[in-house]
Structure formats: structure tokens, C-alpha cells
Design a protein around this motif. Structure first.
Motif, PDB file in Angstrom:
ATOM      1  N   MET A   1       0.830  -1.204   0.000  1.00 46.60           N
ATOM      2  CA  MET A   1       0.000   0.000   0.000  1.00 46.60           C
ATOM      3  C   MET A   1       0.868   1.258   0.000  1.00 46.60           C
ATOM      4  O   MET A   1       0.527   2.258  -0.644  1.00 46.60           O
TER       5      MET A   1
ATOM      6  N   THR B   1       2.292   1.846  -3.515  1.00 44.40           N
ATOM      7  CA  THR B   1       1.282   2.221  -4.520  1.00 44.40           C
ATOM      8  C   THR B   1       0.612   3.556  -4.220  1.00 44.40           C
ATOM      9  O   THR B   1      -0.181   4.038  -5.044  1.00 44.40           O
ATOM     10  N   THR B   2       0.886   4.159  -3.083  1.00 48.43           N
ATOM     11  CA  THR B   2       0.227   5.435  -2.740  1.00 48.43           C
ATOM     12  C   THR B   2       1.203   6.511  -2.282  1.00 48.43           C
ATOM     13  O   THR B   2       0.768   7.600  -1.903  1.00 48.43           O
TER      14      THR B   2
ATOM     15  N   ARG C   1      -4.778   6.883  -7.531  1.00 50.40           N
ATOM     16  CA  ARG C   1      -4.284   6.282  -6.301  1.00 50.40           C
ATOM     17  C   ARG C   1      -5.063   6.745  -5.073  1.00 50.40           C
ATOM     18  O   ARG C   1      -5.075   6.068  -4.048  1.00 50.40           O
TER      19      ARG C   1
ATOM     20  N   TRP D   1      -7.766   4.298  -4.912  1.00 51.35           N
ATOM     21  CA  TRP D   1      -7.213   3.032  -4.436  1.00 51.35           C
ATOM     22  C   TRP D   1      -7.019   3.059  -2.916  1.00 51.35           C
ATOM     23  O   TRP D   1      -7.257   2.066  -2.233  1.00 51.35           O
ATOM     24  N   HIS D   2      -6.615   4.200  -2.380  1.00 53.48           N
ATOM     25  CA  HIS D   2      -6.435   4.324  -0.939  1.00 53.48           C
ATOM     26  C   HIS D   2      -7.768   4.358  -0.194  1.00 53.48           C
ATOM     27  O   HIS D   2      -7.883   3.788   0.897  1.00 53.48           O
TER      28      HIS D   2
ATOM     29  N   LYS E   1      -8.693  -5.249  -1.196  1.00 55.58           N
ATOM     30  CA  LYS E   1      -7.653  -5.098  -0.176  1.00 55.58           C
ATOM     31  C   LYS E   1      -7.836  -6.106   0.954  1.00 55.58           C
ATOM     32  O   LYS E   1      -6.847  -6.560   1.547  1.00 55.58           O
TER      33      LYS E   1
ATOM     34  N   HIS F   1       0.551   4.533   5.454  1.00 53.75           N
ATOM     35  CA  HIS F   1       0.754   3.083   5.361  1.00 53.75           C
ATOM     36  C   HIS F   1       2.130   2.676   5.881  1.00 53.75           C
ATOM     37  O   HIS F   1       2.285   1.563   6.418  1.00 53.75           O
TER      38      HIS F   1
END
Length: 331
Positions: free
Chosen positions: A17, A20-21, A31, A34-35, A42, A252
Motif C-alpha cells: 500500500m 502504490t500510494t 491512487r 485506491w487508498h 484489499k 501506510h
């Protein structure tokens, strides 16, 4: 080993995570979605990453345990900085300044309560854990904590610092709690530990207290994760409406370090032996980690008090030097 395997799975999930963020800056970024969403995916990812470490050889898990010690230490440092920043904010909010003539009665009341609680905590620890002259280590821990209380209060009230009593009172309560938690983590076999007199229900008391501590750590992890502004080098950047409210990558990252810290709590920071039944977060390793954490917290707080004075002194010296150079040049 099971605890370390679960911790490794959580660490891998939050590391993915993070990767990717970590550079998300705008709300319209993919993103950001996605978060903030994709919870089913997830959730499946977290299950897969939790199962995979159980197929990893034990030697690699042991190596992760050594790495987790370092990560847990970094987590403690980040948590301390976030807590001290919150205490500073609380002090600035409740204590008046020259421009805002607001009442400081609540701030004075809270500082009084914190100091009374800290003094009572010191006295209770002396009675329960240092009643014998042979308990030299506990006497040293408690006495040094009392000295830290006096030093923090004296520095915060110094004319050049002048930060009041509220922040130092809250920090006093915090370091007393850390000292009590450290002494409570001493092995029950020690003659100065009151845990050896506990009955059979003491184990359940330990577990309930540990569950409460877990909830507190989860809240602290979440608050530290969203407090990314505290750890920014440049704090003068103006935030626009489409900027993310906090740094997702840092959020994260803190949770990945928190997974390591949870593992260390469950195994009492000991990778060499099995803990005794109902002895969660108990052992000399846990004791010394908490004591060092207490001393480090007091050091960071004192440095935060002294730093503005040091900077002001350097600026004044620099201005005086420039003025002397100008005078010499004009002559």
C-alpha cells in the motif's frame, strides 16, 4: 514464530500500500481512489499476504524478527514525536498568549491535575515496587523519573523558555506512565515485582490490560499516520482544495512499522525463547525498551523546549557579527 509470520504478512500488505500510494498528491488521482476504496480487494490481499509467510522457512522469519526490532524502534520514535507535537498543540490551545486574552483557567486546572497525578504515581510506585532497599534498579528507575519531572518543569518555567506548566505536566504524566509500564514488564520471578503475588485471575487481568493497550496503540498509530505534516521538512507549503488531506504513503508506512511493534509486544521483544503463559509484553527486554523510550521522550521534549532559544541566540550572534563587520567597513 506464528506471531512473526502474521506480522510479516501485515508488513507486506502495508508495504505494498505504501509503494502504490506514496506519491499521491491530488484527490482526483487514481491512487486516491485506491487508498479510499476497493475494500474487498484489499481484504483479499491482506488474507493472501497473511497466509504466504506460513510457507516461508523459519530462518527467514527469524531474520524478519531481527529487522522487526529495528522497525518497532522507529515506530516508537515517530509515535513519540507525534505525541509531543500533540502536547505542544494542546498547550498552545489552552494557554493564553499576548494577542488572545482568553482565560487560562482550564489549562491551569489540567496542569495541576497532571502534576498531582504524576506525584501520586511516583509515590505509589515507590510503595509497590521499591519498598525494599534491595530493589536498587526500581529505585533508580523511579528516582530518575522524578528527576526528569523536576527538570522538565524547571526548563519550561525558565524565563527564556516560558512555555508554562501545561505541556510539562502532560509530559510528566506520560513519562510516569512509561516508567510504571516498564516496571510492570519486569519478570514475575523478581522479588521486587508485585506480579508474583497475583492469583489465577492475574493472567486475565494482564490480557484485559493488554487489549486496552492494543486499542490505545491502534489509535496512536492512526493519529501518527495522518499526522504527516509534523514530519515534513518544509511546512510553509500552501495546501489547495484538491490536495490530499494527509500523506497516504506515510500513513501506510507507519502502519507497516506498527505491525512490527505489535509483534515485538506479543513476543516481549525476545527472539530467543518462548514467553511464559499469560506473560504478554513481560521480560527484561520489554522493560528496557520502555525505559529507554521514557528517557528518549523526555530528551526530545527538552530539546524541543530549548531549540527556539538556541536558534534565537544564533540569530542574535549572527546579527551582531554583521553589525560589527558593517561598522568596521564604514570606518
Amino acid at each position: 514464530m506464528g506471531v512473526l509470520r502474521v506480522s510479516l504478512g501485515c508488513f507486506i500488505f502495508f508495504l505494498v500500500m505504501f509503494l502504490t500510494t506514496c506519491f499521491t498528491s491530488k484527490l482526483y488521482d487514481v491512487r486516491n481512489e485506491w487508498h479510499s476504496s476497493w475494500w474487498i480487494l484489499k481484504f483479499l490481499m491482506s488474507i493472501i499476504f497473511t497466509v504466504i509467510p506460513f510457507f516461508v522457512p523459519s530462518d527467514y522469519i527469524q531474520l524478519y524478527g531481527e529487522f522487526a526490532r529495528v522497525g518497532a524502534g522507529v515506530f516508537l520514535i515517530l509515535q513519540l514525536i507525534s505525541v509531543i507535537e500533540f502536547i505542544t498543540w494542546w498547550n498552545n490551545y489552552w494557554m493564553p498568549d499576548e494577542r488572545k486574552k482568553q482565560s487560562c483557567s482550564l489549562g491551569l486546572f489540567m496542569s495541576t491535575v497532571c502534576y498531582i497525578a504524576s506525584i501520586c504515581g511516583i509515590f505509589v510506585m515507590y510503595v509497590l515496587y521499591a519498598s525494599k532497599t534491595s530493589c536498587i534498579l526500581n529505585i533508580f528507575f523511579i528516582s530518575w523519573t522524578a528527576i526528569l519531572l523536576v527538570v522538565m518543569m524547571a526548563v519550561s518555567l525558565h524565563s527564556k523558555v516560558n512555555r508554562g506548566l501545561l505541556s510539562s505536566g502532560i509530559m510528566a504524566s506520560y513519562v510516569v506512565f512509561l516508567c510504571w509500564s516498564a516496571i510492570r514488564s519486569e519478570p514475575a520471578t523478581q522479588k521486587c515485582s508485585s506480579q508474583q503475588q497475583n492469583n489465577a485471575h492475574g493472567g486475565w487481568t494482564t490480557v484485559i490490560g493488554f487489549l486496552i493497550a492494543i486499542c490505545a496503540i491502534v489509535m496512536a498509530t492512526f493519529s501518527t499516520g495522518i499526522d504527516s505534516q509534523t514530519f515534513q521538512f518544509r511546512k510553509d507549503k500552501v495546501q489547495s482544495e484538491d490536495d490530499v488531506p494527509y500523506k497516504y504513503g506515510f500513513f501506510h508506512l507507519v502502519f507497516s512499522l506498527g505491525a512490527m511493534y505489535f509483534a515485538m509486544l506479543f513476543i516481549s521483544w525476545n527472539l530467543d525463547g518462548l514467553p511464559r503463559k499469560w506473560s504478554i509484553d513481560v521480560g527484561w527486554a520489554s522493560t528496557w525498551v520502555k525505559i529507554v523510550n521514557e528517557w528518549f521522550a523526555a530528551t526530545i521534549y527538552l530539546w524541543k523546549l530549548i531549540l527556539p532559544v538556541v536558534r534565537q541566540t544564533k540569530v542574535m550572534d549572527h546579527e551582531e557579527t554583521e553589525q560589527q563587520m558593517d561598522n568596521s567597513t564604514s570606518v
